[in-house]
Write a protein that holds these residues in place. Structure first.
Motif, PDB file in Angstrom:
ATOM      1  N   HIS A  41       0.833  -1.206   0.000  1.00 19.34           N
ATOM      2  CA  HIS A  41       0.000   0.000   0.000  1.00 19.34           C
ATOM      3  C   HIS A  41       0.869   1.258   0.000  1.00 19.34           C
ATOM      4  O   HIS A  41       0.479   2.299  -0.511  1.00 19.34           O
ATOM      5  N   SER A 176      -7.320  -9.476   4.583  1.00 16.37           N
ATOM      6  CA  SER A 176      -7.121  -9.792   3.165  1.00 16.37           C
ATOM      7  C   SER A 176      -5.932  -9.053   2.570  1.00 16.37           C
ATOM      8  O   SER A 176      -5.492  -9.374   1.463  1.00 16.37           O
ATOM      9  N   SER A 199     -13.804  -8.020   3.802  1.00 15.77           N
ATOM     10  CA  SER A 199     -15.012  -7.418   3.235  1.00 15.77           C
ATOM     11  C   SER A 199     -15.798  -8.331   2.294  1.00 15.77           C
ATOM     12  O   SER A 199     -16.753  -7.878   1.674  1.00 15.77           O
ATOM     13  N   TYR A 218     -17.179  -7.678   7.885  1.00 16.88           N
ATOM     14  CA  TYR A 218     -17.537  -6.449   8.613  1.00 16.88           C
ATOM     15  C   TYR A 218     -18.459  -5.532   7.805  1.00 16.88           C
ATOM     16  O   TYR A 218     -18.980  -4.554   8.328  1.00 16.88           O
ATOM     17  N   CYS A 264       0.199  -0.528  12.814  1.00 16.48           N
ATOM     18  CA  CYS A 264       1.326  -0.196  11.925  1.00 16.48           C
ATOM     19  C   CYS A 264       0.856   0.645  10.762  1.00 16.48           C
ATOM     20  O   CYS A 264       1.636   0.952   9.868  1.00 16.48           O
ATOM     21  N   MET A 291       7.954  -1.362  10.243  1.00 21.75           N
ATOM     22  CA  MET A 291       8.929  -2.197   9.542  1.00 21.75           C
ATOM     23  C   MET A 291       9.560  -3.213  10.501  1.00 21.75           C
ATOM     24  O   MET A 291       8.878  -3.768  11.349  1.00 21.75           O
TER      25      MET A 291
HETATM   26  N1  NAP Z   1       4.397   1.046   9.532  1.00 19.29           N
HETATM   27  C1  NAP Z   1       4.860   0.148   8.672  1.00 19.29           C
HETATM   28  O1  NAP Z   1       6.014  -0.261   8.723  1.00 19.29           O
HETATM   29  C2  NAP Z   1       3.942  -0.414   7.638  1.00 19.29           C
HETATM   30  C3  NAP Z   1       4.339  -1.511   6.874  1.00 19.29           C
HETATM   31  C4  NAP Z   1       3.434  -2.057   5.958  1.00 19.29           C
HETATM   32  C5  NAP Z   1       2.177  -1.474   5.800  1.00 19.29           C
HETATM   33  N2  NAP Z   1       1.858  -0.376   6.528  1.00 19.29           N
HETATM   34  C6  NAP Z   1       0.517   0.244   6.373  1.00 19.29           C
HETATM   35  O2  NAP Z   1      -0.453  -0.751   6.674  1.00 19.29           O
HETATM   36  C7  NAP Z   1      -1.588  -0.600   5.826  1.00 19.29           C
HETATM   37  C8  NAP Z   1      -1.846  -1.894   5.069  1.00 19.29           C
HETATM   38  O3  NAP Z   1      -0.793  -2.095   4.130  1.00 19.29           O
HETATM   39  P1  NAP Z   1      -0.868  -3.278   3.068  1.00 19.29           P
HETATM   40  O4  NAP Z   1       0.299  -3.126   2.166  1.00 19.29           O
HETATM   41  O5  NAP Z   1      -1.109  -4.549   3.772  1.00 19.29           O
HETATM   42  O6  NAP Z   1      -2.191  -2.850   2.265  1.00 19.29           O
HETATM   43  P2  NAP Z   1      -3.179  -3.703   1.348  1.00 19.29           P
HETATM   44  O7  NAP Z   1      -2.510  -4.951   0.896  1.00 19.29           O
HETATM   45  O8  NAP Z   1      -3.727  -2.750   0.345  1.00 19.29           O
HETATM   46  O9  NAP Z   1      -4.328  -4.136   2.368  1.00 19.29           O
HETATM   47  C9  NAP Z   1      -5.173  -3.202   2.985  1.00 19.29           C
HETATM   48  C10 NAP Z   1      -6.396  -3.921   3.490  1.00 19.29           C
HETATM   49  O10 NAP Z   1      -7.119  -3.062   4.357  1.00 19.29           O
HETATM   50  C11 NAP Z   1      -8.488  -3.355   4.247  1.00 19.29           C
HETATM   51  N3  NAP Z   1      -9.292  -2.109   4.296  1.00 19.29           N
HETATM   52  C12 NAP Z   1     -10.245  -1.848   5.183  1.00 19.29           C
HETATM   53  N4  NAP Z   1     -10.784  -0.668   4.968  1.00 19.29           N
HETATM   54  C13 NAP Z   1     -10.171  -0.160   3.909  1.00 19.29           C
HETATM   55  C14 NAP Z   1     -10.320   1.048   3.189  1.00 19.29           C
HETATM   56  N5  NAP Z   1     -11.254   1.958   3.516  1.00 19.29           N
HETATM   57  N6  NAP Z   1      -9.489   1.264   2.138  1.00 19.29           N
HETATM   58  C15 NAP Z   1      -8.570   0.349   1.792  1.00 19.29           C
HETATM   59  N7  NAP Z   1      -8.408  -0.825   2.428  1.00 19.29           N
HETATM   60  C16 NAP Z   1      -9.210  -1.076   3.486  1.00 19.29           C
HETATM   61  C17 NAP Z   1      -8.699  -4.044   2.884  1.00 19.29           C
HETATM   62  O11 NAP Z   1      -9.314  -5.287   3.119  1.00 19.29           O
HETATM   63  P3  NAP Z   1     -10.891  -5.490   2.981  1.00 19.29           P
HETATM   64  O12 NAP Z   1     -11.332  -4.979   1.641  1.00 19.29           O
HETATM   65  O13 NAP Z   1     -11.101  -6.938   3.144  1.00 19.29           O
HETATM   66  O14 NAP Z   1     -11.461  -4.686   4.087  1.00 19.29           O
HETATM   67  C18 NAP Z   1      -7.308  -4.284   2.348  1.00 19.29           C
HETATM   68  O15 NAP Z   1      -7.112  -5.619   1.965  1.00 19.29           O
HETATM   69  C19 NAP Z   1      -1.281   0.598   4.927  1.00 19.29           C
HETATM   70  O16 NAP Z   1      -1.830   1.754   5.489  1.00 19.29           O
HETATM   71  C20 NAP Z   1       0.240   0.670   4.948  1.00 19.29           C
HETATM   72  O17 NAP Z   1       0.733   1.947   4.666  1.00 19.29           O
HETATM   73  C21 NAP Z   1       2.714   0.155   7.434  1.00 19.29           C
END
Ligand code: NAP
Length: 346
Positions: A41, A176, A199, A218, A264, A291
């Motif tokens: 993301h 997911s 979702s 949800y 995170c 991270m």
């Molecule tokens: N701090 C760190 O080191 C770190 C590292 C990695 C990621 N992150 C953060 O963690 C988050 C997830 O990253 P990712 O790479 O796993 O993302 P991703 O693969 O795009 O997954 C995000 C998931 O969040 C759920 N979601 C719920 N509400 C949402 C909404 N309104 N918009 C979009 N998605 C929604 C979605 O699942 P459903 O459709 O099933 O609800 C989606 O599968 C991001 O914000 C990213 O920046 C931070």
């Protein structure tokens, strides 16, 4: 060489796959012939633009990739041409109390390759040797590219920071997504009872397959109510929330007294409301995590290479279709990771 790149921030249509200078390794660097990259993301945030992020344009995005060592700088002894490697994208260059005690993620100099620095979604990439992890030759490129950032992040969050142990109950939101599906697997492996939200029914089936014993759509049911019912009113020991503003208050409501909220990310926004009374009265802990250290990353990646954990691939696309890869994440289509392969490798 060809590289994914954008010359300005904006929607997915700013992304191009075009010529870019082939990099040459410095003395402490390795030139990697990239076989596969994976999306996070973070790539969406970086493309849209983030406060304080001032990138040299055009910017090559991408924090995750795997490939073959093509050449090494004069000072590199850990890798040799032909080695299979994956990228670990966290990097801290400062000399401070945190880097000295071995935790670069807390250093003010901490940066992420692909976000603050040129990324790896290109045919070749140069990386400091310490940003590479060895990959056994029998691990598929898609797996090696898809695992590092999300499994590293989820491992530090649940194991190092969250101290999840056998017998505890853990709710993973957004199960997911990349981080979410890694968190489900890691919590299950730790011996926890895993609850997961997503979702759609299809995504929930995959979450079950990753180790979730209880699942909730949800969109059809408020997850805080579901958790109360499932746990006879007790709540869970740990909630993993990377969704942010939209789920934060209900995440706190899901916790049993003394519970921990691990965060995170804030995909839906950072300005969540917190009922402070709930935090002190129920003696809750809110634990942030970002991270991983290179050591944490290597530890969890060993468990990916030996098959204990598995990054699920929702779609594999040519790098020339990286715009579409971004849309898959933005539109929440599918389960797990999106992989991009240099067109010349297809
Ligand atoms: N701090 C760190 O080191 C770190 C590292 C990695 C990621 N992150 C953060 O963690 C988050 C997830 O990253 P990712 O790479 O796993 O993302 P991703 O693969 O795009 O997954 C995000 C998931 O969040 C759920 N979601 C719920 N509400 C949402 C909404 N309104 N918009 C979009 N998605 C929604 C979605 O699942 P459903 O459709 O099933 O609800 C989606 O599968 C991001 O914000 C990213 O920046 C931070």
């Amino acid at each position: 060489m060809k590289a994914v790149q954008f010359a300005e921030h904006g929607d997915a249509d700013v992304i191009e796959y075009d010529e870019y200078p082939t990099p040459e390794p410095d003395d402490d660097e390795v030139l990697v012939d990239v076989k596969a990259g994976a999306l996070n993301h973070l790539d969406v945030w970086t493309r849209r633009g983030l406060p304080g992020l001032d990138l040299e344009m055009p910017h090559v995005p991408g924090s995750d990739a795997a490939g073959v060592v093509a050449a090494v700088g004069a000072d590199v002894s850990r890798f040799a041409p032909g080695d299979h490697v994956a990228v670990w994208s966290g990097i801290a260059t400062g000399d401070d109390e945190f880097t000295r005690k071995g935790d670069p993620t807390l250093s003010r100099s901490f940066k992420v390759i692909g976000e603050h620095l040129p990324g790896v979604h290109s045919e070749y990439a140069t990386l400091p040797a310490e940003n590479l992890v060895p990959v056994p030759d029998d691990v598929p490129w898609e797996t090696a590219a898809a695992a590092p950032l999300v499994f590293g992040t989820a491992w530090r969050m649940l194991v190092s920071r969250g101290d999840v142990t056998a017998g505890e109950s853990v709710l993973v939101l957004g199960a997911s997504g990349g981080v979410g599906h890694a968190a489900v697997q890691i919590a299950d492996h730790a011996g926890a009872e895993v609850y997961a939200t997503a979702s759609s029914e299809e995504k929930l089936d995959y979450a079950r397959d990753c180790g979730a014993a209880h699942v909730c759509n949800y969109e059809e049911e408020r997850f805080a109510t579901w958790i109360r019912e499932e746990t006879d009113g007790r709540g869970v020991d740990v909630v993993v929330d990377h969704v942010g503003e939209e789920t934060w208050e209900d995440s706190l409501k899901c916790l049993a007294p003394g519970g921990r909220l691990l965060t995170c990310g804030a995909t839906t926004g950072p300005n969540a409301e917190t009922n402070v009374n709930r935090v002190f009265w129920s003696q809750l802990e809110i634990i942030g995590s970002t991270m991983a250290t290179p050591g944490e990353a290597e530890t969890v990646l060993e468990l990916v290479w030996d098959g204990t954990f598995e990054p699920r691939i929702r779609e594999t696309l040519p790098m020339s279709e990286t715009g579409r890869a971004h849309e898959l994440l933005e539109n929440r289509e599918g389960f797990g990771k999106v992989v991009v392969i240099p067109d010349s490798e297809l």
